[in-house]
Design a protein around this motif. Sequence first.
Motif, PDB file in Angstrom:
ATOM      1  N   PRO A 290       0.822  -1.207   0.000  1.00  0.00           N
ATOM      2  CA  PRO A 290       0.000   0.000   0.000  1.00  0.00           C
ATOM      3  C   PRO A 290       0.860   1.262   0.000  1.00  0.00           C
ATOM      4  O   PRO A 290       1.993   1.242   0.478  1.00  0.00           O
ATOM      5  CB  PRO A 290      -0.803  -0.113   1.299  1.00  0.00           C
ATOM      6  CG  PRO A 290       0.042  -0.983   2.183  1.00  0.00           C
ATOM      7  CD  PRO A 290       0.826  -1.901   1.293  1.00  0.00           C
ATOM      8  N   ALA A 291       0.280   2.336  -0.503  1.00  0.00           N
ATOM      9  CA  ALA A 291       0.995   3.613  -0.555  1.00  0.00           C
ATOM     10  C   ALA A 291       1.311   4.103   0.851  1.00  0.00           C
ATOM     11  O   ALA A 291       2.319   4.792   1.069  1.00  0.00           O
ATOM     12  CB  ALA A 291       0.152   4.642  -1.289  1.00  0.00           C
ATOM     13  N   ASP A 292       0.493   3.692   1.782  1.00  0.00           N
ATOM     14  CA  ASP A 292       0.636   4.165   3.158  1.00  0.00           C
ATOM     15  C   ASP A 292       1.866   3.592   3.844  1.00  0.00           C
ATOM     16  O   ASP A 292       2.292   4.093   4.879  1.00  0.00           O
ATOM     17  CB  ASP A 292      -0.633   3.751   3.916  1.00  0.00           C
ATOM     18  CG  ASP A 292      -0.738   4.475   5.230  1.00  0.00           C
ATOM     19  OD1 ASP A 292      -0.171   5.582   5.316  1.00  0.00           O
ATOM     20  OD2 ASP A 292      -1.331   3.918   6.164  1.00  0.00           O
ATOM     21  N   ILE A 303       7.598   2.439   7.021  1.00  0.00           N
ATOM     22  CA  ILE A 303       8.536   2.316   5.905  1.00  0.00           C
ATOM     23  C   ILE A 303       7.730   2.514   4.626  1.00  0.00           C
ATOM     24  O   ILE A 303       6.723   1.822   4.400  1.00  0.00           O
ATOM     25  CB  ILE A 303       9.206   0.927   5.911  1.00  0.00           C
ATOM     26  CG1 ILE A 303      10.106   0.799   7.153  1.00  0.00           C
ATOM     27  CG2 ILE A 303       9.997   0.698   4.630  1.00  0.00           C
ATOM     28  CD1 ILE A 303      10.617  -0.591   7.379  1.00  0.00           C
ATOM     29  N   ARG A 304       8.117   3.472   3.804  1.00  0.00           N
ATOM     30  CA  ARG A 304       7.326   3.780   2.605  1.00  0.00           C
ATOM     31  C   ARG A 304       8.216   3.726   1.369  1.00  0.00           C
ATOM     32  O   ARG A 304       9.442   3.712   1.449  1.00  0.00           O
ATOM     33  CB  ARG A 304       6.706   5.177   2.727  1.00  0.00           C
ATOM     34  CG  ARG A 304       5.681   5.301   3.838  1.00  0.00           C
ATOM     35  CD  ARG A 304       4.960   6.624   3.729  1.00  0.00           C
ATOM     36  NE  ARG A 304       3.818   6.701   4.627  1.00  0.00           N
ATOM     37  CZ  ARG A 304       3.863   7.253   5.839  1.00  0.00           C
ATOM     38  NH1 ARG A 304       4.974   7.799   6.279  1.00  0.00           N
ATOM     39  NH2 ARG A 304       2.781   7.275   6.598  1.00  0.00           N
ATOM     40  N   ASP A 305       7.563   3.730   0.214  1.00  0.00           N
ATOM     41  CA  ASP A 305       8.309   3.711  -1.041  1.00  0.00           C
ATOM     42  C   ASP A 305       8.695   5.113  -1.467  1.00  0.00           C
ATOM     43  O   ASP A 305       8.051   6.084  -1.090  1.00  0.00           O
ATOM     44  CB  ASP A 305       7.465   3.046  -2.129  1.00  0.00           C
ATOM     45  CG  ASP A 305       7.374   1.551  -1.896  1.00  0.00           C
ATOM     46  OD1 ASP A 305       8.400   0.971  -1.482  1.00  0.00           O
ATOM     47  OD2 ASP A 305       6.291   0.987  -2.068  1.00  0.00           O
ATOM     48  N   HIS A 321       1.885   0.561  -5.042  1.00  0.00           N
ATOM     49  CA  HIS A 321       2.142  -0.470  -6.048  1.00  0.00           C
ATOM     50  C   HIS A 321       1.045  -1.504  -6.102  1.00  0.00           C
ATOM     51  O   HIS A 321       0.932  -2.236  -7.072  1.00  0.00           O
ATOM     52  CB  HIS A 321       3.468  -1.166  -5.756  1.00  0.00           C
ATOM     53  CG  HIS A 321       4.669  -0.285  -5.971  1.00  0.00           C
ATOM     54  ND1 HIS A 321       4.927   0.323  -7.183  1.00  0.00           N
ATOM     55  CD2 HIS A 321       5.671   0.098  -5.146  1.00  0.00           C
ATOM     56  CE1 HIS A 321       6.042   1.024  -7.083  1.00  0.00           C
ATOM     57  NE2 HIS A 321       6.510   0.924  -5.847  1.00  0.00           N
ATOM     58  N   GLY A 322       0.279  -1.642  -5.018  1.00  0.00           N
ATOM     59  CA  GLY A 322      -0.721  -2.701  -4.982  1.00  0.00           C
ATOM     60  C   GLY A 322      -0.066  -4.058  -4.775  1.00  0.00           C
ATOM     61  O   GLY A 322       1.040  -4.161  -4.233  1.00  0.00           O
ATOM     62  N   ARG A 323      -0.778  -5.127  -5.248  1.00  0.00           N
ATOM     63  CA  ARG A 323      -0.210  -6.474  -5.077  1.00  0.00           C
ATOM     64  C   ARG A 323       0.788  -6.743  -6.194  1.00  0.00           C
ATOM     65  O   ARG A 323       0.423  -6.777  -7.362  1.00  0.00           O
ATOM     66  CB  ARG A 323      -1.333  -7.527  -5.103  1.00  0.00           C
ATOM     67  CG  ARG A 323      -2.164  -7.552  -3.828  1.00  0.00           C
ATOM     68  CD  ARG A 323      -3.155  -8.702  -3.873  1.00  0.00           C
ATOM     69  NE  ARG A 323      -2.518 -10.005  -3.889  1.00  0.00           N
ATOM     70  CZ  ARG A 323      -2.040 -10.601  -2.785  1.00  0.00           C
ATOM     71  NH1 ARG A 323      -2.157 -10.010  -1.614  1.00  0.00           N
ATOM     72  NH2 ARG A 323      -1.474 -11.784  -2.858  1.00  0.00           N
ATOM     73  N   PHE A 337       7.638  -3.758  -0.002  1.00  0.00           N
ATOM     74  CA  PHE A 337       7.657  -5.171  -0.362  1.00  0.00           C
ATOM     75  C   PHE A 337       8.792  -5.908   0.370  1.00  0.00           C
ATOM     76  O   PHE A 337       8.575  -6.946   0.992  1.00  0.00           O
ATOM     77  CB  PHE A 337       7.847  -5.307  -1.884  1.00  0.00           C
ATOM     78  CG  PHE A 337       7.834  -6.722  -2.368  1.00  0.00           C
ATOM     79  CD1 PHE A 337       6.656  -7.308  -2.817  1.00  0.00           C
ATOM     80  CD2 PHE A 337       9.002  -7.488  -2.365  1.00  0.00           C
ATOM     81  CE1 PHE A 337       6.646  -8.611  -3.269  1.00  0.00           C
ATOM     82  CE2 PHE A 337       8.997  -8.795  -2.800  1.00  0.00           C
ATOM     83  CZ  PHE A 337       7.804  -9.357  -3.268  1.00  0.00           C
ATOM     84  N   PHE A 338       9.998  -5.367   0.293  1.00  0.00           N
ATOM     85  CA  PHE A 338      11.142  -6.113   0.849  1.00  0.00           C
ATOM     86  C   PHE A 338      11.151  -6.108   2.372  1.00  0.00           C
ATOM     87  O   PHE A 338      11.590  -7.060   2.995  1.00  0.00           O
ATOM     88  CB  PHE A 338      12.454  -5.580   0.278  1.00  0.00           C
ATOM     89  CG  PHE A 338      12.718  -6.095  -1.101  1.00  0.00           C
ATOM     90  CD1 PHE A 338      13.246  -7.365  -1.279  1.00  0.00           C
ATOM     91  CD2 PHE A 338      12.384  -5.357  -2.226  1.00  0.00           C
ATOM     92  CE1 PHE A 338      13.466  -7.864  -2.542  1.00  0.00           C
ATOM     93  CE2 PHE A 338      12.600  -5.852  -3.488  1.00  0.00           C
ATOM     94  CZ  PHE A 338      13.137  -7.106  -3.654  1.00  0.00           C
TER      95      PHE A 338
END
Lengths: 532, 458
Positions: A290-292, A303-305, A321-323, A337-338
């Motif tokens: 999620p963007a959050d 932790i965010r992108d 990014h979604g799934r 994700f990581f």
Amino acid sequence: MDLLNALFQSAPWPTLRAGLHVAFMLAALYLLKQVFSLRAATALRHLAKPRSGFGVAFAGLVLLFAAMLAYQATWQLSGTSRPDFVAFMQLHDRRQFNPAHWIERGRLFDHTGELLAESRDFARGGETAVRRHYPYGPVFAHAVGYAHPRYGTAGMEAAANVSLNGGRPDSLAEWGELGRRLITRDKRPRGRDLTLTLDAALQQAAYRALGERAGAVVMLRPDDGAIRVLASTPAFDPNRLQAELFSGRDPRSRLLNRATHGLYPPGSVFKVVLAAQALDAGFSSRLDCPADGYTTSPRYRKIRDHEYYSARGAGRDWQGHGRIGLDRALIKSSNVFFAKLGVGYGHDAFGRTADRFLFNRTIALTASLSKAQVMRTGRIPRIAASDRYGLAQAAIGQGAVLATPAQMALIAAAVANGGVAPQPRLLVAEPPRPLARLMNADTASRLASMMRRVVSEGTGRVIETPGLAIAGKTGTAENPRGDAHSWFIGFAPAGRPTLAVAVLVEHAGYGSAAAAPIARDLLLLARERGLL
Amino acid sequence: MSRSAASEGFAGHWQQRAPERRLLFWALVTITLGYTMLLGAGPKDGYLIRSIDLLPLIGLAAGYGAAHLLLVASGFRGDQVLLPATAFLCGAGVLAQYRMGVFIGEPLSMTGYAVMPAGALLMAAGAAMAKNGRYRLLARWPWGWALLSVALIGVLLVTGQRFRGGVYAVGFVTPTELLKLTVVLFAAAYIDLNAKALANWRGPIPFPRLRPLWPLIGFFVLLLGLLLLQRDLGMVVILAMALLSMLAAGTRRAGYLVYGGFAAAGAAYLGYRFFDHVQSRVETWLEPFRDPTGSSWQILQGFTGMYSGGLWGEGFSQARPRYTPIAESDFIYAVIAEELGFAGGVLLAAFFLLLLARLLLIAARARSAFGMLAASGVAAVFATQIFLNLGGVTKFVPLTGLTLPFVSHGGSSLLTAFASLGLALAISDGEPARKKKKRSASKRGTAATATARGAARR
């Protein structure tokens, strides 16, 4: 007396003196021969028959004295094989004629025969002495190092000190050469030349590309481990060493070889390690990003992108990014994700991965030399089982995880080499051999194609070059001391990798901004030089 | 006295000692060659040589010439190699010491000029006096030698100066140097008297009976204690080696060396544990580069000189041995190995082995058991001291600070070495012939009794 004084000051005296020296030795030998030939006359026959046992005692004494003289010879005759001793003499001996001052240390060459270090005569207060000269100056300051009578030795000069000074003879021809030099009183001992795997042109290009910035470049061949570039900045000029360099208070730490010993948070380049861990474990599902962002506990910052931050900075909204699967996550370098992935596999799996990827070690770059030049690998301390947020941070190469540029280059080389890291080598003469398997072959090939897509369509697309299939991973490592460190690791050409590279530029921001272009330029130059 | 009419009188004796004269001549020729080379270095360094610079060489030649004449005149029949061998060694010492400036610059020092010639004369005089079996008078009072030994250390402990935990003699005389002779004489006499009891080993694992050993052990422990007070560990090692070798030679039981080896290993460990300076010596030995400009400075400078000398050396006058600190005493071998190279070192070692070979030959052939024991003891003392000095300088063994016999600059140690050789020479002269003309009956009586006693014991 006047006559004698006149003789001693006359021109032929040196010749005469040498003659006297020979005559003295011959006379002493003649004396011993006389003792031998008079043995019958001096055998003390008028006394009793000799008792037994005394001959054995004498034989023992002869053996003891012979052993002692043999040991003495290891200092007096082949002293060059004792590097500490040679260094002591070069620093503390005032005898001008001491051969230690005159050793023509072996020269150092790069793999194409380019001269990197040699010994030269120079005048010093009316006398001549020998000094080391480095044609490339600061370019090879850390890799080749220096040999200086006051400041000692470092780098390759230290590791290869024994060979460069002449070393211990290990073949019949070398024993013969040592014997010839001793008998003919050749006072210019000559050391052995050494050829390094480094490439002077690439190294110089790397040094120039780093420029005024602090950083490091390591480039090696994935298949045989030959190191082509081992650059570190800021450097110093080994031709002009200064005391302030060694005071321990140099604010720029110019003596530090950042390539082999600089510990940095790896940031996103570490995601390659996590991806390998997951692929080895058979990971093939998708995770929601999620963007959050993601956190292990509401008490800790999420932790965010990086897209989240750039969108917010531009006043836009970002959906997240979604799934996504592993490939997408790596291409986009998704922190969420990581972090989730690392926490999902848990502490034990992470600890095993750190071991498998050779963290917390030192690796010899010159295994065949008596004193190895080493690189260290990164540092990953044991993360407490209760510290899940620490694990999440570590999984994206932040927090407790530190790595050296040389180790990251080795990891890139392992991906390029079917999962096996080669033994890194600096000496052409050392045979190549594998160092360790870091991941399965299948994992390596899938990771390699993902890394290719990182450059063709992901965070590294600024360096996408037509005709040169670069695969890699960018990294932007936050650190407490200032702007983020810029990282890039990768290899080329993706289909048939022949060079792996790691670039680090301290406090230079995004990996794609500073480090990746340096890697691209070096790979282009390598292709120009036929090394790719 | 002599064996045949042909060798009667001065002319006969002169003829008989021709080999010694020939060897001595060549030894002095060799040294003169070296000395000329040495003198040549003076003008190069801006020093014009004077007549007095020839004095050390002349003194040496005169001393040894006189010693030879003395032996000839007294009708001495014994060894003919020791005198020339020591002449060469002393000559090498003069050369090296001249290089180290022992003779230059200072006001004429008698110790520098006179000790070697005087020592050579002392050796010959001792040999002439104690020849013809008279040396066995020395075996009469074993405990007298023991008392004298203890007294010698006592004198040093009372008169000596304490310095860094050790006791050192004031000035020229070091009384304890004489221990090398007195202890050998005591042990030779004692072992001679008790050889049978000492050789009688018993038990499933053969072990010496302790009763006859106790006096020796007690005496040695007392010496050990006194020598440890003055921190003279080199002397302890020398005396221990001499005692063990004499026990083994006198009883023909090598087991003494085995048990002695165990005891020495234990003692070495204790010494390492409890003496700081032993520890630092051993550490310097094992890791010379830990403190290269401090504790290892001397030995590394010595090696540096040797390395500069290489195989042949630069000959006297080229090298710079003065860079090695106080090289004229303990480190004289480093000077020679620098000036004459590794070849010179081998040469010197060869002459020392020659000296030891002659001492062992005298021991092997001595007619009396006491003579054999005393010669063995002298040989053991020399062998140990030479080996510890050479081995120490070449880092083959830890440094013990002993002088190199005949070569090092020294007073008491040099005179003791000459006196010991005088004793060995006297032993090599042999015993009076059994059938004698009626001359000096009383003296013959003593000697004959002694011979009878010796024979009975064998």
